[in-house]
Design a protein around this motif. Structure first.
Motif, PDB file in Angstrom:
ATOM      1  N   HIS A  12     -22.110  -6.649  33.917  1.00 31.00           N
ATOM      2  CA  HIS A  12     -23.166  -7.655  34.120  1.00 31.00           C
ATOM      3  C   HIS A  12     -24.077  -7.348  35.301  1.00 31.00           C
ATOM      4  O   HIS A  12     -25.136  -7.957  35.430  1.00 31.00           O
ATOM      5  CB  HIS A  12     -22.532  -9.037  34.321  1.00 31.00           C
ATOM      6  CG  HIS A  12     -21.940  -9.249  35.674  1.00 31.00           C
ATOM      7  ND1 HIS A  12     -20.718  -8.730  36.028  1.00 31.00           N
ATOM      8  CD2 HIS A  12     -22.402  -9.911  36.769  1.00 31.00           C
ATOM      9  CE1 HIS A  12     -20.447  -9.075  37.279  1.00 31.00           C
ATOM     10  NE2 HIS A  12     -21.449  -9.790  37.740  1.00 31.00           N
ATOM     11  N   ARG A  13     -23.700  -6.407  36.151  1.00 29.05           N
ATOM     12  CA  ARG A  13     -24.560  -6.045  37.276  1.00 29.05           C
ATOM     13  C   ARG A  13     -25.555  -4.936  36.926  1.00 29.05           C
ATOM     14  O   ARG A  13     -26.478  -4.672  37.674  1.00 29.05           O
ATOM     15  CB  ARG A  13     -23.702  -5.602  38.468  1.00 29.05           C
ATOM     16  CG  ARG A  13     -23.017  -6.740  39.206  1.00 29.05           C
ATOM     17  CD  ARG A  13     -22.267  -6.206  40.400  1.00 29.05           C
ATOM     18  NE  ARG A  13     -21.780  -7.258  41.278  1.00 29.05           N
ATOM     19  CZ  ARG A  13     -21.060  -7.043  42.376  1.00 29.05           C
ATOM     20  NH1 ARG A  13     -20.740  -5.801  42.718  1.00 29.05           N
ATOM     21  NH2 ARG A  13     -20.645  -8.054  43.127  1.00 29.05           N
ATOM     22  N   SER A  18     -27.206  -7.392  33.100  1.00 28.15           N
ATOM     23  CA  SER A  18     -27.831  -8.504  33.829  1.00 28.15           C
ATOM     24  C   SER A  18     -28.920  -9.168  33.000  1.00 28.15           C
ATOM     25  O   SER A  18     -29.112 -10.389  33.064  1.00 28.15           O
ATOM     26  CB  SER A  18     -28.398  -8.012  35.166  1.00 28.15           C
ATOM     27  OG  SER A  18     -29.391  -7.015  34.981  1.00 28.15           O
ATOM     28  N   VAL A  21     -27.172 -11.438  30.535  1.00 31.04           N
ATOM     29  CA  VAL A  21     -26.740 -12.661  31.222  1.00 31.04           C
ATOM     30  C   VAL A  21     -27.913 -13.628  31.382  1.00 31.04           C
ATOM     31  O   VAL A  21     -27.780 -14.829  31.102  1.00 31.04           O
ATOM     32  CB  VAL A  21     -26.119 -12.328  32.589  1.00 31.04           C
ATOM     33  CG1 VAL A  21     -25.933 -13.602  33.419  1.00 31.04           C
ATOM     34  CG2 VAL A  21     -24.777 -11.619  32.414  1.00 31.04           C
ATOM     35  N   ARG A  22     -29.055 -13.127  31.824  1.00 35.40           N
ATOM     36  CA  ARG A  22     -30.241 -13.987  31.982  1.00 35.40           C
ATOM     37  C   ARG A  22     -30.627 -14.619  30.648  1.00 35.40           C
ATOM     38  O   ARG A  22     -30.919 -15.820  30.571  1.00 35.40           O
ATOM     39  CB  ARG A  22     -31.422 -13.180  32.533  1.00 35.40           C
ATOM     40  CG  ARG A  22     -31.302 -12.772  33.983  1.00 35.40           C
ATOM     41  CD  ARG A  22     -32.624 -12.261  34.530  1.00 35.40           C
ATOM     42  NE  ARG A  22     -33.084 -11.052  33.871  1.00 35.40           N
ATOM     43  CZ  ARG A  22     -32.751  -9.819  34.238  1.00 35.40           C
ATOM     44  NH1 ARG A  22     -31.902  -9.636  35.230  1.00 35.40           N
ATOM     45  NH2 ARG A  22     -33.243  -8.768  33.608  1.00 35.40           N
ATOM     46  N   LEU A  34     -17.714 -13.127  34.080  1.00 34.79           N
ATOM     47  CA  LEU A  34     -18.322 -11.978  34.752  1.00 34.79           C
ATOM     48  C   LEU A  34     -17.346 -11.426  35.787  1.00 34.79           C
ATOM     49  O   LEU A  34     -16.751 -12.183  36.544  1.00 34.79           O
ATOM     50  CB  LEU A  34     -19.633 -12.383  35.428  1.00 34.79           C
ATOM     51  CG  LEU A  34     -20.639 -13.165  34.563  1.00 34.79           C
ATOM     52  CD1 LEU A  34     -21.819 -13.623  35.407  1.00 34.79           C
ATOM     53  CD2 LEU A  34     -21.121 -12.298  33.392  1.00 34.79           C
ATOM     54  N   SER A  36     -17.156  -8.093  38.635  1.00 36.50           N
ATOM     55  CA  SER A  36     -17.747  -6.897  39.233  1.00 36.50           C
ATOM     56  C   SER A  36     -16.764  -5.738  39.111  1.00 36.50           C
ATOM     57  O   SER A  36     -15.577  -5.929  38.791  1.00 36.50           O
ATOM     58  CB  SER A  36     -18.066  -7.148  40.699  1.00 36.50           C
ATOM     59  OG  SER A  36     -16.863  -7.330  41.440  1.00 36.50           O
ATOM     60  N   GLY A 171     -33.949  -4.313  37.388  1.00 42.70           N
ATOM     61  CA  GLY A 171     -32.552  -3.942  37.515  1.00 42.70           C
ATOM     62  C   GLY A 171     -32.290  -2.479  37.254  1.00 42.70           C
ATOM     63  O   GLY A 171     -31.146  -2.021  37.318  1.00 42.70           O
TER      64      GLY A 171
END
Length: 313
Positions: A12-13, A18, A21-22, A34, A36, A171
């Motif tokens: 998700h990073r 990402s 996710v948005r 989520l 990391s 991103g």
């Protein structure tokens, strides 16, 4: 997907994760899981198994991956093959064992043969040799696609595979060593403008053709397919047109405002001569990308200035 379903976005990073996710949050999906890399190393089989056993996600977007441009792939092919194999094998296997309703695996257009007929149709997979400069990464991605396919065939799972073209947008990775072409060119041209360089050097002849897709469009398409696609066959997603690296460089040069010249270095590799996806299948489902290349690059440059450049000055 139900609006309150437990949805795990692996990676998700990253740029794609990402964006997914948005887009999920925009569409009212708020029960997102989520983790990391520091919280969960997906190359660690025991840790990944424990996560799935305890959390029991219902839907999985598998976007976690080791990615990079030509230079990074040529330098570290073993790393690209090993890390991506470990991530996808662990996530796909434990998604099956712990009852995930549906999984979406994010592939890559580099899986198609180096001299593939254009545009590249889904059935052209494994009909010829890979492009040597990214063979390790491509092998891993094909393994992930086939693992989803075979799980569906053997166990009746609903694991789908999505094949996107070159992706760019907010991103993105702007590291000069490991970045993809649009991010690399934005950084190069902006630094050249800021430091008044006379020219910017670009790898290759400039004649290679690539298809580029804005990451927000990819996220929208991924969620669309999770809700509307059930086939075990992998499916292409894209914009339906490509551009030479030479024309792309000129476009980014104008958007950034660099006034110097562009010099191509033909002693460096071009990669595949052309990568244009046939998007007939997803078009027939009623989905289409919305963002033009010019608009997407402008948005990406704006994000670069706000989020990356301020830390480099």
């Amino acid at each position: 997907m139900e609006k309150n379903a437990k949805i795990y976005v692996a990676g998700h990073r990253g740029m794609v994760g990402s964006a997914i996710v948005r887009k999920l949050k925009e569409q009212g999906y708020n029960n997102l899981i989520l983790r990391s890399h520091e919280e969960l190393d997906l190359t660690d089989q025991l840790a990944t198994r424990k996560f799935f056993e305890e959390v029991r996600p219902e839907y999985v977007f598998l976007t976690a991956a080791k990615v990079g441009g030509i230079a990074a792939n040529m330098k570290s092919p073993a790393d690209f093959l090993y890390e991506n194999l470990m991530i996808e094998c662990n996530v796909i296997e434990f998604s099956r064992k712990y009852g995930v309703k549906k999984l979406l695996f994010m592939g890559s257009s580099c899986i198609y043969p180096r001299l593939c007929p254009q545009p590249m149709k889904e059935e052209y997979l494994l009909t010829g040799p890979f492009e040597p400069t990214n063979e390790g990464y491509a092998l891993a991605k094909v393994a992930g696609i086939k693992l989803c396919y075979y799980n569906n065939m053997q166990y009746g799972t609903k694991f789908i595979s999505l094949i996107p073209p070159n992706i760019y947008g907010p991103g993105d990775n702007f590291n000069p060593v490991s970045s993809h072409v649009i991010a690399a060119l934005i950084r190069k041209f902006h630094i050249a403008k800021t430091e008044n360089h006379r020219f910017v050097e670009i790898w290759g002849t400039g004649n290679a053709r690539r298809e580029f897709m804005f990451v927000e469009d990819l996220a929208d398409g991924a969620i669309f397919l999770m809700n509307n696609y059930e086939s075990s066959e992998w499916i292409n997603i894209g914009v339906g047109e490509d551009i030479t690296i030479k024309h792309l460089a000129m476009l980014i040069k104008d958007i950034v405002g660099f006034k110097g010249e562009i010099r191509f270095n033909p002693s460096k590799p071009d990669g595949m001569p052309q990568k244009l996806l046939d998007i007939s299948r997803i078009s027939a489902l009623g989905w289409k990308a919305k963002t033009s290349l010019i608009d997407g690059i402008k948005l990406t440059y704006k994000w670069f200035l706000k989020n990356i450049w301020r830390d480099l000055k």
